[in-house]
Motif scaffolding. Structure first.
Motif, PDB file in Angstrom:
ATOM      1  N   MET A 138      41.041  34.230  51.113  1.00 16.36           N
ATOM      2  CA  MET A 138      42.020  34.838  52.001  1.00 16.36           C
ATOM      3  C   MET A 138      41.780  36.346  52.043  1.00 16.36           C
ATOM      4  O   MET A 138      41.406  36.956  51.034  1.00 16.36           O
ATOM      5  N   THR A 139      42.006  36.952  53.184  1.00 21.92           N
ATOM      6  CA  THR A 139      41.848  38.394  53.332  1.00 21.92           C
ATOM      7  C   THR A 139      42.657  39.150  52.282  1.00 21.92           C
ATOM      8  O   THR A 139      42.196  40.158  51.742  1.00 21.92           O
ATOM      9  N   VAL A 140      43.843  38.663  51.955  1.00 18.16           N
ATOM     10  CA  VAL A 140      44.728  39.364  51.018  1.00 18.16           C
ATOM     11  C   VAL A 140      44.343  39.180  49.556  1.00 18.16           C
ATOM     12  O   VAL A 140      44.901  39.847  48.681  1.00 18.16           O
ATOM     13  N   ASN A 141      43.373  38.320  49.268  1.00 13.20           N
ATOM     14  CA  ASN A 141      42.973  38.082  47.881  1.00 13.20           C
ATOM     15  C   ASN A 141      41.943  39.142  47.467  1.00 13.20           C
ATOM     16  O   ASN A 141      40.751  38.884  47.361  1.00 13.20           O
ATOM     17  N   THR A 142      42.427  40.335  47.221  1.00 14.00           N
ATOM     18  CA  THR A 142      41.540  41.470  46.938  1.00 14.00           C
ATOM     19  C   THR A 142      40.747  41.285  45.643  1.00 14.00           C
ATOM     20  O   THR A 142      39.604  41.742  45.565  1.00 14.00           O
ATOM     21  N   ALA A 143      41.313  40.639  44.645  1.00 14.65           N
ATOM     22  CA  ALA A 143      40.579  40.436  43.382  1.00 14.65           C
ATOM     23  C   ALA A 143      39.352  39.557  43.612  1.00 14.65           C
ATOM     24  O   ALA A 143      38.255  39.862  43.124  1.00 14.65           O
ATOM     25  N   SER A 144      39.514  38.487  44.353  1.00 14.42           N
ATOM     26  CA  SER A 144      38.390  37.596  44.632  1.00 14.42           C
ATOM     27  C   SER A 144      37.354  38.296  45.512  1.00 14.42           C
ATOM     28  O   SER A 144      36.144  38.150  45.299  1.00 14.42           O
ATOM     29  N   ARG A 145      37.813  39.058  46.460  1.00 12.64           N
ATOM     30  CA  ARG A 145      36.888  39.794  47.326  1.00 12.64           C
ATOM     31  C   ARG A 145      36.059  40.786  46.511  1.00 12.64           C
ATOM     32  O   ARG A 145      34.877  40.964  46.758  1.00 12.64           O
ATOM     33  N   ARG A 146      36.683  41.416  45.533  1.00 12.49           N
ATOM     34  CA  ARG A 146      35.963  42.389  44.705  1.00 12.49           C
ATOM     35  C   ARG A 146      34.876  41.688  43.886  1.00 12.49           C
ATOM     36  O   ARG A 146      33.780  42.229  43.717  1.00 12.49           O
ATOM     37  N   VAL A 147      35.156  40.496  43.390  1.00 16.33           N
ATOM     38  CA  VAL A 147      34.142  39.734  42.657  1.00 16.33           C
ATOM     39  C   VAL A 147      32.947  39.454  43.571  1.00 16.33           C
ATOM     40  O   VAL A 147      31.796  39.631  43.172  1.00 16.33           O
ATOM     41  N   MET A 148      33.220  39.028  44.794  1.00 15.89           N
ATOM     42  CA  MET A 148      32.141  38.742  45.745  1.00 15.89           C
ATOM     43  C   MET A 148      31.284  39.984  45.972  1.00 15.89           C
ATOM     44  O   MET A 148      30.057  39.904  45.981  1.00 15.89           O
ATOM     45  N   GLU A 149      31.936  41.119  46.152  1.00 13.78           N
ATOM     46  CA  GLU A 149      31.207  42.370  46.390  1.00 13.78           C
ATOM     47  C   GLU A 149      30.374  42.761  45.170  1.00 13.78           C
ATOM     48  O   GLU A 149      29.215  43.150  45.310  1.00 13.78           O
ATOM     49  N   LYS A 150      30.939  42.646  43.986  1.00 14.41           N
ATOM     50  CA  LYS A 150      30.205  42.999  42.770  1.00 14.41           C
ATOM     51  C   LYS A 150      29.037  42.050  42.515  1.00 14.41           C
ATOM     52  O   LYS A 150      28.061  42.428  41.877  1.00 14.41           O
ATOM     53  N   ALA A 151      29.156  40.826  43.032  1.00 13.31           N
ATOM     54  CA  ALA A 151      28.072  39.854  42.883  1.00 13.31           C
ATOM     55  C   ALA A 151      26.985  40.050  43.946  1.00 13.31           C
ATOM     56  O   ALA A 151      26.006  39.312  43.969  1.00 13.31           O
ATOM     57  N   GLY A 152      27.163  41.034  44.820  1.00 11.54           N
ATOM     58  CA  GLY A 152      26.133  41.352  45.797  1.00 11.54           C
ATOM     59  C   GLY A 152      26.344  40.792  47.185  1.00 11.54           C
ATOM     60  O   GLY A 152      25.498  40.973  48.068  1.00 11.54           O
ATOM     61  N   LEU A 153      27.454  40.109  47.410  1.00 10.81           N
ATOM     62  CA  LEU A 153      27.737  39.567  48.732  1.00 10.81           C
ATOM     63  C   LEU A 153      28.404  40.641  49.584  1.00 10.81           C
ATOM     64  O   LEU A 153      29.108  41.510  49.059  1.00 10.81           O
ATOM     65  N   SER A 154      28.191  40.584  50.880  1.00 13.05           N
ATOM     66  CA  SER A 154      28.775  41.545  51.818  1.00 13.05           C
ATOM     67  C   SER A 154      29.690  40.827  52.800  1.00 13.05           C
ATOM     68  O   SER A 154      29.449  39.671  53.165  1.00 13.05           O
TER      69      SER A 154
END
Length: 191
Positions: A138-154
């Motif tokens: 979900m757009t509002v799930n900022t914690a999960s989004r941050r994991v994706m970004e730190k794992a190299g996903l854009s």
């Protein structure tokens, strides 16, 4: 227990029958489930009769190296949650291999999800020779989004789906993240 992958602090391994209580606690936790599906905890009977058997079947049915793997802390053996690599089937995803993760709140904010996600992405591209890793939340799930970004996903896009029972935050849509092997290798070579 069959180890799939090790990180500095975790062991990722196949689930066994002994893990049903841990999976039930994870999927039954309201904070864990608030941004997933209908936002409600999953009853024990559903975990035992549907989800857990499905996870075990996937080890035989999915291509080698794919599935859902229990994450345990190396130092204590404590169950932390799970991480997965599977064919992308979540709503809104079209192709690629899907990175997934779900951690107990006691593991939140300690970097375990990022550590495991980084290891899986690396493994997917170097050992399994996958072409593209995708993930969604979900757009509002900022914690999960941050994991994706730190794992190299854009971030690829924000999209909106019609949900039978929209949960809080659904009005902001969902997001798709991805990385190709080529992009991942280029970034790795620059480091």
């Amino acid at each position: 227990m069959e180890t799939y992958l090790e990180t500095e602090r975790m062991t990722l391994r196949r689930f066994t029958e002994a893990d049903v209580d841990d999976l039930t606690a994870l999927h039954g936790h309201p904070d864990v489930m608030r941004h997933i599906d209908d936002g409600r905890p999953i009853p024990r009977t559903v975990v035992e009769e549907q989800q857990f058997p499905h996870i075990l079947r996937e080890y035989d049915e999915l291509p080698s190296g794919q599935g859902c793997f229990a994450a345990t802390e190396k130092s204590s053996g404590a169950f932390l949650g799970w991480l997965s690599l599977r064919p992308a089937t979540s709503v809104g995803l079209n192709g690629g291999t899907e990175l997934g993760y779900r951690m107990l709140p006691s593991a939140w904010g300690l970097g375990y999800a990022t550590e495991g996600a980084l290891a899986l992405v690396n493994h997917a591209f170097t050992e399994l020779k996958m072409d593209r890793i995708v993930a969604t939340t979900m757009t509002v799930n900022t914690a999960s989004r941050r994991v994706m970004e730190k794992a190299g996903l854009s971030l690829i896009r924000t999209f909106f789906e019609e949900w039978d029972e929209p949960i809080e935050g659904a009005e902001h849509g969902d997001v798709e993240y991805a990385v190709t092997r080529e992009t991942w290798a280029r970034r790795r070579d620059r480091q």
